[in-house]
Design a protein around this motif. Structure first.
Motif, PDB file in Angstrom:
ATOM      1  N   LEU A   1       0.828  -1.201   0.000  1.00  0.00           N
ATOM      2  CA  LEU A   1       0.000   0.000   0.000  1.00  0.00           C
ATOM      3  C   LEU A   1       0.869   1.259   0.000  1.00  0.00           C
ATOM      4  O   LEU A   1       0.580   2.239  -0.708  1.00  0.00           O
ATOM      5  CB  LEU A   1      -0.923  -0.014   1.212  1.00  0.00           C
ATOM      6  CG  LEU A   1      -1.780  -1.280   1.374  1.00  0.00           C
ATOM      7  CD1 LEU A   1      -2.548  -1.238   2.695  1.00  0.00           C
ATOM      8  CD2 LEU A   1      -2.730  -1.441   0.201  1.00  0.00           C
ATOM      9  N   ASP A   2       1.921   1.248   0.785  1.00  0.00           N
ATOM     10  CA  ASP A   2       2.829   2.391   0.850  1.00  0.00           C
ATOM     11  C   ASP A   2       3.473   2.654  -0.505  1.00  0.00           C
ATOM     12  O   ASP A   2       3.537   3.804  -0.966  1.00  0.00           O
ATOM     13  CB  ASP A   2       3.901   2.109   1.906  1.00  0.00           C
ATOM     14  CG  ASP A   2       4.969   3.179   1.940  1.00  0.00           C
ATOM     15  OD1 ASP A   2       4.690   4.274   2.478  1.00  0.00           O
ATOM     16  OD2 ASP A   2       6.079   2.932   1.411  1.00  0.00           O
ATOM     17  N   ARG A   3       3.957   1.605  -1.174  1.00  0.00           N
ATOM     18  CA  ARG A   3       4.620   1.804  -2.464  1.00  0.00           C
ATOM     19  C   ARG A   3       3.621   2.217  -3.536  1.00  0.00           C
ATOM     20  O   ARG A   3       3.970   2.988  -4.445  1.00  0.00           O
ATOM     21  CB  ARG A   3       5.353   0.536  -2.886  1.00  0.00           C
ATOM     22  CG  ARG A   3       6.483   0.068  -1.977  1.00  0.00           C
ATOM     23  CD  ARG A   3       7.329   1.177  -1.371  1.00  0.00           C
ATOM     24  NE  ARG A   3       8.525   0.630  -0.739  1.00  0.00           N
ATOM     25  CZ  ARG A   3       8.657   0.387   0.557  1.00  0.00           C
ATOM     26  NH1 ARG A   3       7.648   0.639   1.396  1.00  0.00           N
ATOM     27  NH2 ARG A   3       9.793  -0.094   1.050  1.00  0.00           N
ATOM     28  N   LEU A   4       2.402   1.734  -3.459  1.00  0.00           N
ATOM     29  CA  LEU A   4       1.397   2.165  -4.437  1.00  0.00           C
ATOM     30  C   LEU A   4       1.121   3.659  -4.300  1.00  0.00           C
ATOM     31  O   LEU A   4       0.922   4.356  -5.305  1.00  0.00           O
ATOM     32  CB  LEU A   4       0.113   1.358  -4.265  1.00  0.00           C
ATOM     33  CG  LEU A   4       0.163  -0.054  -4.850  1.00  0.00           C
ATOM     34  CD1 LEU A   4      -1.043  -0.865  -4.403  1.00  0.00           C
ATOM     35  CD2 LEU A   4       0.232  -0.014  -6.380  1.00  0.00           C
ATOM     36  N   ALA A   5       1.116   4.170  -3.071  1.00  0.00           N
ATOM     37  CA  ALA A   5       0.948   5.614  -2.877  1.00  0.00           C
ATOM     38  C   ALA A   5       2.108   6.373  -3.509  1.00  0.00           C
ATOM     39  O   ALA A   5       1.909   7.416  -4.166  1.00  0.00           O
ATOM     40  CB  ALA A   5       0.840   5.933  -1.391  1.00  0.00           C
ATOM     41  N   LYS A   6       3.310   5.868  -3.355  1.00  0.00           N
ATOM     42  CA  LYS A   6       4.481   6.533  -3.932  1.00  0.00           C
ATOM     43  C   LYS A   6       4.472   6.452  -5.457  1.00  0.00           C
ATOM     44  O   LYS A   6       4.846   7.415  -6.141  1.00  0.00           O
ATOM     45  CB  LYS A   6       5.754   5.915  -3.364  1.00  0.00           C
ATOM     46  CG  LYS A   6       5.935   6.183  -1.862  1.00  0.00           C
ATOM     47  CD  LYS A   6       7.167   5.499  -1.303  1.00  0.00           C
ATOM     48  CE  LYS A   6       7.335   5.827   0.183  1.00  0.00           C
ATOM     49  NZ  LYS A   6       8.485   5.125   0.792  1.00  0.00           N
TER      50      LYS A   6
ATOM     51  N   SER B   1      -4.015   6.583   2.573  1.00  0.00           N
ATOM     52  CA  SER B   1      -4.978   6.386   3.663  1.00  0.00           C
ATOM     53  C   SER B   1      -5.008   4.927   4.092  1.00  0.00           C
ATOM     54  O   SER B   1      -5.005   4.614   5.286  1.00  0.00           O
ATOM     55  CB  SER B   1      -6.369   6.843   3.212  1.00  0.00           C
ATOM     56  OG  SER B   1      -7.336   6.527   4.200  1.00  0.00           O
ATOM     57  N   ARG B   2      -5.012   4.022   3.125  1.00  0.00           N
ATOM     58  CA  ARG B   2      -5.014   2.591   3.445  1.00  0.00           C
ATOM     59  C   ARG B   2      -3.714   2.187   4.136  1.00  0.00           C
ATOM     60  O   ARG B   2      -3.730   1.403   5.094  1.00  0.00           O
ATOM     61  CB  ARG B   2      -5.227   1.772   2.171  1.00  0.00           C
ATOM     62  CG  ARG B   2      -6.666   1.799   1.640  1.00  0.00           C
ATOM     63  CD  ARG B   2      -6.804   0.908   0.423  1.00  0.00           C
ATOM     64  NE  ARG B   2      -8.211   0.596   0.163  1.00  0.00           N
ATOM     65  CZ  ARG B   2      -8.634  -0.283  -0.736  1.00  0.00           C
ATOM     66  NH1 ARG B   2      -7.735  -0.961  -1.467  1.00  0.00           N
ATOM     67  NH2 ARG B   2      -9.913  -0.518  -0.911  1.00  0.00           N
ATOM     68  N   ALA B   3      -2.594   2.691   3.630  1.00  0.00           N
ATOM     69  CA  ALA B   3      -1.310   2.367   4.249  1.00  0.00           C
ATOM     70  C   ALA B   3      -1.272   2.839   5.692  1.00  0.00           C
ATOM     71  O   ALA B   3      -0.806   2.112   6.593  1.00  0.00           O
ATOM     72  CB  ALA B   3      -0.170   2.989   3.449  1.00  0.00           C
ATOM     73  N   ASN B   4      -1.757   4.035   5.949  1.00  0.00           N
ATOM     74  CA  ASN B   4      -1.772   4.557   7.314  1.00  0.00           C
ATOM     75  C   ASN B   4      -2.656   3.721   8.229  1.00  0.00           C
ATOM     76  O   ASN B   4      -2.330   3.486   9.399  1.00  0.00           O
ATOM     77  CB  ASN B   4      -2.243   6.008   7.315  1.00  0.00           C
ATOM     78  CG  ASN B   4      -1.227   6.945   6.674  1.00  0.00           C
ATOM     79  OD1 ASN B   4      -0.051   6.606   6.536  1.00  0.00           O
ATOM     80  ND2 ASN B   4      -1.675   8.127   6.279  1.00  0.00           N
TER      81      ASN B   4
END
Length: 591
Positions: free
Chosen positions: A413-418, A432-435
């Motif tokens: 999820l974190d890498r998809l945000a990046k 938001s999902r990563a958090n």
């Protein structure tokens, strides 16, 4: 002390293991997960020489062995009691030819006398169908053919065919060349082709090594690890095997005997990450093609943690009748892990693919279409981050919400945000999902009584995979919670300078040997926490546990430093690279 005095040769199509007496004890055809025509590493149901390709010197005294520097060419000297010496160079041809890489399913052995009048005999006994079938043998003036059920191996040579067939000792007075592979004739004299193949193969590997971006220290160890990882790739599809063997037990008579000749998406991610650190991007590009095929095959549904190197999904586990390594069966073929739900796989896919969206050197950049496919992977990571699974250690009879699995779901999820941000897409959805998952892990995996993150939500046991929290960017390595977790892991799982995976009993009882990659994860964590001297001491211990050729298997006995488990283990070789990159002095400080 090493129980695995073996070297690997290969060309990214096939690979073989050669012991310190120049005996080829393991070679699978037509590819690394195939039938071992040389299987003596796992014993024989016939004579001890069955399933091996040996070159023996009469009145043997001892041997010397090393790789030709910065290559995958293995050189062995067999020395007789009177000092007579014969030298053998073993390799699988790999070089550029006609605009492509030439990498046949072939072994080349070149024999030359060095001193005295050495007498040798050549013992060539391939067997088929896991040692159960003896081939029909035919021969001509310069070749011997081994035929079984439509499979034919051909040895072409300028050595005396009669002596080879009869396994007769003879004096070596000139260079001899042996080519073992497909049933095809050579296009020129064996001596000419042998010399050309070796020169071209040596040139290829030295040029490949030259392009590596090396740390200042431990360069020989890093180069050998990098070449070994390269040899564990199946270039045709881009897959990476976890090891080239099956059924070398994790500990004596433990029955922890597994087939590792497949592509675990978890292990493969760590391989390409380590090679990336050395500026080898070709392996990553090939592997990303394999990952795209996995995504297309699964269509966004459940993704199993391991596939065959040809994208085979069914890796049904069975046993074969061979005695096993040093008589320690069972010999397993296939791996039940293909049936598992291991939720960290989604993070491993996204982590491996992420670089394609940022690295302008890659021939194929990540596209918006690729991102959309990865978003489907992210949806599953989010859906499953709080669900029980078999975990990173592939427990067969127990399921729980493993922290390491949730951690890797967070990483997806974190890498998809990046990636979204890099592509100009609003990253809010994935951030938001990563958090949310980050907060869940911090709440459910932290155990105040233990003073550490623990291996499962609500659990109390420690697990070395928690050391990956800093590596994937989940937590600052100086965060007191991570520091405390590392300290507790060191207290509970460390034995000398070795680390166990966990201390709780599993399906086979308590682990008896240390898991090498866990020790390297511990080294990395210490390095990130600025405890470099402690990390360097442990790293040097791990280097001392390598065999005489600089290779590691999966496990080490902390009491004896004996190597156990499948070989050579990519995880372990990755650790050698990562440790050197993390701990080495910097070039700009000395040059």
């Amino acid at each position: 002390m090493s129980t695995l005095a073996l070297g690997i040769i290969g060309n990214c199509s096939v690979s073989a293991l050669v012991d310190d007496k120049a005996r080829i004890l393991w070679w699978c055809l037509p590819r690394p997960d195939g039938d071992p025509v040389f299987h003596a590493l796992l014993g024989s149901n016939g004579a001890p020489e069955d399933g091996a390709f040996a070159i023996e010197v009469e009145d043997y005294s001892h041997s010397e062995q090393h790789y030709i520097e910065n290559t995958a060419i293995l050189r062995t000297r067999l020395i007789a009691s009177d000092g007579s010496t014969v030298e053998i160079d073993d390799f699988c041809p790999r070089f550029l030819s006609r605009g492509r890489v030439f990498r046949p399913a072939q072994i080349v052995r070149r024999i030359r006398p060095v001193t005295g009048r050495p007498r040798i005999r050549i013992v060539l006994r391939p067997r088929f169908h896991w040692g159960s079938a003896r081939p029909e043998i035919t021969s001509g003036s310069n070749h011997v053919r081994f035929v079984s059920d439509g499979t034919t191996l051909r040895l072409t040579t300028d050595a005396p065919i009669t002596y080879i067939r009869d396994e007769t000792f003879f004096v070596v007075e000139r260079e001899l060349n042996l080519f073992l592979g497909p049933d095809e004739s050579l296009t020129s004299r064996p001596a000419t082709i042998g010399r050309e193949f070796q020169e071209e193969t040596e040139y290829y590997w030295k040029r490949w090594s030259l392009r590596l971006g090396l740390p200042l220290e431990w360069q020989e160890a890093v180069i050998r690890a990098a070449i070994t990882l390269k040899l564990c790739t199946f270039e045709e599809t881009g897959a990476i095997v976890a090891a080239v063997t099956t059924s070398i037990p994790e500990a004596p008579f433990s029955e922890r005997n597994w087939d590792y000749r497949f592509c675990w998406l978890r292990d493969a991610f760590f391989v390409v990450r380590a090679l990336n650190a050395l500026s080898d991007l070709e392996t990553l590009e090939n592997y990303l093609a394999y990952i795209r095929d996995v995504i297309a095959l699964t269509k966004g549904d459940h993704i199993q943690p391991v596939f065959g190197i040809g994208l085979e999904a069914a890796l049904t586990e069975r046993t074969e009748a061979l005695p096993g390594f040093r008589g320690m069966g069972p010999v397993r073929v296939g791996n039940q892990a293909h049936e598992h739900h291991q939720h960290d796989v989604y993070g491993n896919i996204v982590l491996a693919a992420a670089q394609a969206f940022f690295d302008k050197r890659l021939l194929r950049q990540g596209t918006m279409e690729d991102f959309r496919h990865l978003e489907v992977i992210g949806d599953r990571a989010y859906m499953l981050h709080n669900s029980p699974d078999a975990g990173i250690w592939e427990l067969r009879t127990r399921s729980r919400v493993h922290t390491s699995s949730s951690l890797m779901c967070w990483a997806a999820l974190d890498r998809l945000a990046k990636i979204a941000n890099q592509l100009g897409v609003n990253p809010k959805h994935w951030r938001s999902r990563a958090n949310e998952v980050h907060a869940k892990i911090c709440a459910e995996a932290w155990n105040e009584d233990v003073g550490a993150f623990v291996e499962s939500f609500g659990g109390a046991d420690l697990d070395a995979s928690l050391l990956l929290m800093a590596e994937v960017g989940f937590i600052d390595p100086l965060d007191p919670r991570f520091v405390s977790t590392v300290d507790r892991i060191g207290e509970k799982l460390r034995r000398g300078n070795h680390l166990y995976r966990y201390h709780a009993a599993d399906d086979f009882g308590r682990p008896e040997t240390a898991f090498n990659v866990c020790t390297f994860w511990f080294i990395d964590a210490l390095g990130r926490m600025d405890r470099r001297e402690e990390a360097r001491e442990i790293y040097e211990t791990m280097l001392s546990c390598r065999n005489h050729l600089g290779l590691l298997s999966e496990d080490t006995d902390p009491q004896t430093d004996e190597l156990w488990g499948n070989f050579p283990q990519t995880y372990s070789m990755v650790g050698i690279i990562n440790g050197a990159v993390r701990l080495s002095r910097r070039w700009d400080k000395v040059v």
